[in-house]
Scaffold this motif. Structure first.
Motif, PDB file in Angstrom:
ATOM      1  N   THR A  63      27.726  39.868  31.624  1.00 40.45           N
ATOM      2  CA  THR A  63      27.607  40.535  30.325  1.00 40.45           C
ATOM      3  C   THR A  63      28.835  41.379  30.014  1.00 40.45           C
ATOM      4  OG1 THR A  63      26.477  42.418  31.347  1.00 40.45           O
ATOM      5  CG2 THR A  63      25.093  40.622  30.498  1.00 40.45           C
ATOM      6  N   LYS A  64      29.778  41.401  30.947  1.00 39.24           N
ATOM      7  CA  LYS A  64      30.971  42.235  30.771  1.00 39.24           C
ATOM      8  C   LYS A  64      32.234  41.382  30.933  1.00 39.24           C
ATOM      9  CE  LYS A  64      28.663  46.300  32.711  1.00 39.24           C
ATOM     10  NZ  LYS A  64      28.691  47.309  33.798  1.00 39.24           N
ATOM     11  N   THR A  65      33.279  41.794  30.196  1.00 41.55           N
ATOM     12  CA  THR A  65      34.546  41.057  30.246  1.00 41.55           C
ATOM     13  C   THR A  65      35.709  42.031  30.343  1.00 41.55           C
ATOM     14  OG1 THR A  65      33.619  39.296  28.873  1.00 41.55           O
ATOM     15  CG2 THR A  65      36.013  39.384  29.077  1.00 41.55           C
ATOM     16  N   LEU A  66      36.586  41.791  31.302  1.00 41.75           N
ATOM     17  CA  LEU A  66      37.825  42.545  31.430  1.00 41.75           C
ATOM     18  C   LEU A  66      39.008  41.650  31.101  1.00 41.75           C
ATOM     19  CD1 LEU A  66      37.767  44.731  34.701  1.00 41.75           C
ATOM     20  CD2 LEU A  66      37.790  45.515  32.325  1.00 41.75           C
ATOM     21  N   LEU A  67      39.986  42.206  30.393  1.00 38.47           N
ATOM     22  CA  LEU A  67      41.242  41.524  30.122  1.00 38.47           C
ATOM     23  C   LEU A  67      42.337  42.219  30.924  1.00 38.47           C
ATOM     24  CD1 LEU A  67      42.999  39.510  28.455  1.00 38.47           C
ATOM     25  CD2 LEU A  67      43.169  41.296  26.704  1.00 38.47           C
ATOM     26  N   ILE A  68      43.112  41.446  31.665  1.00 43.65           N
ATOM     27  CA  ILE A  68      44.208  41.979  32.478  1.00 43.65           C
ATOM     28  C   ILE A  68      45.531  41.587  31.832  1.00 43.65           C
ATOM     29  CG2 ILE A  68      45.255  42.096  34.761  1.00 43.65           C
ATOM     30  CD1 ILE A  68      42.346  43.113  34.628  1.00 43.65           C
ATOM     31  N   TYR A  69      46.376  42.569  31.575  1.00 46.70           N
ATOM     32  CA  TYR A  69      47.680  42.313  30.958  1.00 46.70           C
ATOM     33  C   TYR A  69      48.804  42.555  31.975  1.00 46.70           C
ATOM     34  CZ  TYR A  69      52.044  43.383  28.556  1.00 46.70           C
ATOM     35  OH  TYR A  69      53.363  43.415  28.183  1.00 46.70           O
ATOM     36  N   GLY A  70      49.817  41.702  31.902  1.00 44.77           N
ATOM     37  CA  GLY A  70      51.033  41.898  32.688  1.00 44.77           C
ATOM     38  C   GLY A  70      52.163  41.109  32.056  1.00 44.77           C
ATOM     39  N   HIS A  71      53.357  41.216  32.610  1.00 45.78           N
ATOM     40  CA  HIS A  71      54.486  40.412  32.092  1.00 45.78           C
ATOM     41  C   HIS A  71      55.279  39.830  33.249  1.00 45.78           C
ATOM     42  CE1 HIS A  71      57.724  43.486  32.801  1.00 45.78           C
ATOM     43  NE2 HIS A  71      56.746  44.350  32.597  1.00 45.78           N
TER      44      HIS A  71
ATOM     45  N   ILE B 295      32.469  36.889  41.594  1.00 42.60           N
ATOM     46  CA  ILE B 295      33.017  37.813  40.600  1.00 42.60           C
ATOM     47  C   ILE B 295      31.964  37.983  39.510  1.00 42.60           C
ATOM     48  CG2 ILE B 295      34.872  38.227  38.946  1.00 42.60           C
ATOM     49  CD1 ILE B 295      36.660  36.468  40.717  1.00 42.60           C
ATOM     50  N   PRO B 296      31.387  39.186  39.376  1.00 46.89           N
ATOM     51  CA  PRO B 296      30.229  39.357  38.499  1.00 46.89           C
ATOM     52  C   PRO B 296      30.568  39.614  37.035  1.00 46.89           C
ATOM     53  CG  PRO B 296      30.634  41.386  39.679  1.00 46.89           C
ATOM     54  CD  PRO B 296      31.686  40.411  40.141  1.00 46.89           C
ATOM     55  N   ILE B 297      31.806  39.366  36.633  1.00 45.32           N
ATOM     56  CA  ILE B 297      32.224  39.589  35.249  1.00 45.32           C
ATOM     57  C   ILE B 297      32.994  38.377  34.749  1.00 45.32           C
ATOM     58  CG2 ILE B 297      32.359  42.099  35.488  1.00 45.32           C
ATOM     59  CD1 ILE B 297      35.420  41.770  35.765  1.00 45.32           C
ATOM     60  N   ASN B 298      33.229  38.345  33.456  1.00 45.51           N
ATOM     61  CA  ASN B 298      34.207  37.419  32.898  1.00 45.51           C
ATOM     62  C   ASN B 298      35.570  38.091  32.997  1.00 45.51           C
ATOM     63  OD1 ASN B 298      32.254  35.465  32.028  1.00 45.51           O
ATOM     64  ND2 ASN B 298      31.752  36.835  30.335  1.00 45.51           N
ATOM     65  N   LEU B 299      36.519  37.379  33.530  1.00 42.58           N
ATOM     66  CA  LEU B 299      37.836  37.948  33.790  1.00 42.58           C
ATOM     67  C   LEU B 299      38.891  37.124  33.056  1.00 42.58           C
ATOM     68  CD1 LEU B 299      39.108  40.236  35.433  1.00 42.58           C
ATOM     69  CD2 LEU B 299      39.170  38.687  37.400  1.00 42.58           C
TER      70      LEU B 299
ATOM     71  N   GLN C 119      41.447  32.449  32.620  1.00 42.41           N
ATOM     72  CA  GLN C 119      40.120  33.069  32.637  1.00 42.41           C
ATOM     73  C   GLN C 119      39.267  32.454  33.738  1.00 42.41           C
ATOM     74  OE1 GLN C 119      38.259  32.494  28.820  1.00 42.41           O
ATOM     75  NE2 GLN C 119      38.227  30.278  28.958  1.00 42.41           N
ATOM     76  N   ILE C 120      38.398  33.272  34.260  1.00 39.26           N
ATOM     77  CA  ILE C 120      37.393  32.816  35.199  1.00 39.26           C
ATOM     78  C   ILE C 120      36.079  33.409  34.708  1.00 39.26           C
ATOM     79  CG2 ILE C 120      37.922  34.714  36.820  1.00 39.26           C
ATOM     80  CD1 ILE C 120      37.205  32.659  39.079  1.00 39.26           C
ATOM     81  N   LEU C 121      35.164  32.537  34.296  1.00 43.54           N
ATOM     82  CA  LEU C 121      33.960  32.967  33.598  1.00 43.54           C
ATOM     83  C   LEU C 121      32.735  32.873  34.489  1.00 43.54           C
ATOM     84  CD1 LEU C 121      34.580  31.224  30.132  1.00 43.54           C
ATOM     85  CD2 LEU C 121      35.255  33.524  30.878  1.00 43.54           C
ATOM     86  N   ASN C 122      31.852  33.835  34.307  1.00 44.35           N
ATOM     87  CA  ASN C 122      30.577  33.865  35.005  1.00 44.35           C
ATOM     88  C   ASN C 122      29.480  33.716  33.956  1.00 44.35           C
ATOM     89  OD1 ASN C 122      28.126  34.700  36.228  1.00 44.35           O
ATOM     90  ND2 ASN C 122      29.203  36.004  37.685  1.00 44.35           N
ATOM     91  N   PRO C 123      28.717  32.609  33.971  1.00 42.40           N
ATOM     92  CA  PRO C 123      27.716  32.363  32.922  1.00 42.40           C
ATOM     93  C   PRO C 123      26.696  33.476  32.760  1.00 42.40           C
ATOM     94  CG  PRO C 123      28.028  30.416  34.295  1.00 42.40           C
ATOM     95  CD  PRO C 123      28.763  31.532  34.964  1.00 42.40           C
TER      96      PRO C 123
END
Length: 458
Positions: free
Chosen positions: A80-88, A143-147, A73-77
């Motif tokens: 207000t938005k969060t994306l989750l990225i999935y892969g394998h 990066i303006p979101i929580n990723l 994760q890379i968080l932006n204090p």
């Protein structure tokens, strides 16, 4: 301002492309074959170390008897938005090796394409999602979101621990939406995305007869399990592809107005499709909207394999005492997979009065996200900016997978964004799997733009 940022992203990716290619090749060299338990921990640690070197906080999630998950994760204090990225990070076995034109784990570049196992499925796609972070940070773009990132190592063996990992780490994985990057661009070269997928379950049906195989001279007396299974299967589905289970279609609905709107913009030529796969014609005997509607909105029952009797060299005149078949059932929206499983079992029992075993795996539910969902609109916008043309937006994927679990467990509905080579040419799961450098480069640009635009969207 946004145009300037997108331009900066494109310039940074182009500038760093030789290094981005080299790092992907290094990732592809690691044998991470889940079916054979080869290189899994090594690959997970390599992935974790790389992500941390970029600036992504990482940890390895573990379960007994399972391959590790890499979480980052890379968080932006102020986000207000969060994306989750999935892969394998696991890949299919490379066999048959003699059909590869180069070593499957020594990535080779030929005619603008990188050839290696996992290049499209799914290491190339996965790598693009984290290289997008690298390029953003190196271009001094906040990066303006929580990723968040969830990279598993069991997709190619059916993700047996996927649900448990999600349930045990629900708070850690919390997000607004999920993006799965495990497909490719369209055969035309246009970007494409999928707003959902079908549900699925797997069944194995076994019929038992005499206590041993019997000389086929006794065929008038001895029940032939192979014939019995063939007759039973004929009561499951007819020659027109209709499933014959009473009540099975009760809740199946027609595509809605939004679905039809999207299908009108999906290019499909049945003759071209038939040529690619070497068949005379598609089963539905139609084209365009009618064909795509059947593909996406019709339940299926597919024989995956049939086993009975002698299959060696020459002949062996026996009546087989056992016959089995493996089938997958794919469910469409508004079907209840649990109810369908009960209908399947009941139908089989009523139509066979001998000794029969029916084993049905855990179901995966159908999944669907609206075209109006914020994440969908952002990816559409980013696709137009990077590829300079409208993306192809499929209402559903014809396949199935874990998409529904992201909404059911995390409340983070999932879409699929294709970054790899076109499915018809990627040789996914086959020798000479590949991704073009252009596919890979554009995938990095698309994901970086998506991260940025999602945070800036009001």
């Amino acid at each position: 301002m946004e145009n300037e940022v997108i331009l900066s992203i494109e310039e940074k990716v182009d500038e760093e492309l030789p290094n981005l290619i080299a790092s992907l090749q290094e990732f592809l060299r690691i044998k991470s074959i889940s079916a054979q338990d080869i290189g899994m921990e090594e690959c997970a640690l390599f992935l974790k170390d790389t992500m941390e070197s970029i600036g992504i906080n990482c940890k390895i999630l573990e379960k007994e008897g399972a391959f590790p998950v890499v979480f980052g994760q890379i968080l932006n204090p102020s986000a207000t938005k969060t994306l989750l990225i999935y892969g394998h990070y696991d890949v299919q076995p490379p066999e048959p090796l003699h059909l590869w034109d180069s070593d499957p784990f020594e990535p080779a570049i030929r005619n603008g394409k990188i050839y290696a196992r996992g290049s499209t499925d799914d290491k190339g796609n996965l790598w693009a999602t984290i290289m997008a972070v690298k390029c953003l940070l190196e271009a001094d773009i906040q990066i303006p979101i929580n990723l968040k990132f969830f990279f598993e190592g069991e997709e190619e063996v059916g993700s047996p621990n996927f649900k448990a990992y999600m349930e045990e780490n629900k708070a850690l994985l919390e997000a607004d939406y999920t993006i799965l990057c495990d497909r490719g661009v369209h055969e035309s070269g246009r970007p494409q995305m999928y707003l959902g997928n079908k549900g699925i379950t797997h069944a194995e049906i076994t019929i038992h007869g005499a206590k041993r195989d019997v000389h086929s001279g006794q065929a008038p007396f001895i029940p032939n399990t192979a014939w019995q299974l063939v007759w039973l299967l004929n009561k499951l589905k007819d020659e027109n592809e209709n499933i014959l289970i009473p009540g099975y279609y009760d809740n199946v609905s027609e595509p809605n107005v939004e679905d039809l709107h999207l299908l009108r913009n999906v290019p499909f030529d049945s003759k071209e499709y038939s040529e690619i796969y070497g068949i005379r014609d598609i089963l539905t005997k139609n084209d365009g909207m009618a064909a795509l509607t059947s593909l996406l909105f019709k339940p299926t029952a597919t024989i995956n394999g049939f086993t009975s009797g002698y299959q060696g060299v020459g002949n062996k005149t026996i009546v087989p005492n056992k016959a089995s078949v493996k089938i997958d059932f794919r469910f469409v929206k508004n079907q209840d997979p649990i109810r369908c499983v009960e209908l399947i079992k009941d139908h089989l029992q009523k139509n066979f009065d001998g000794e029969i075993e029916v084993e049905i795996a855990e179901v995966r539910n159908p999944s669907k996200v609206s075209l109006s969902a914020e994440v969908v609109q952002v990816v559409i916008e980013a696709s137009k900016r990077i590829y300079k043309e409208d993306p192809i937006v499929w209402p559903l994927l014809d396949g199935a997978g874990p998409m529904s679990l992201f909404e059911e467990i995390l409340g983070a509905p999932a879409i699929i964004v294709g970054l790899g080579a076109p499915f018809a040419f990627a040789n996914t799961h086959a020798p000479n799997e590949n991704i073009s450098i252009e596919n890979y480069s554009n995938g990095i640009k698309l994901m970086a733009s998506t991260y940025y635009l999602y945070g800036k969207r009001e």
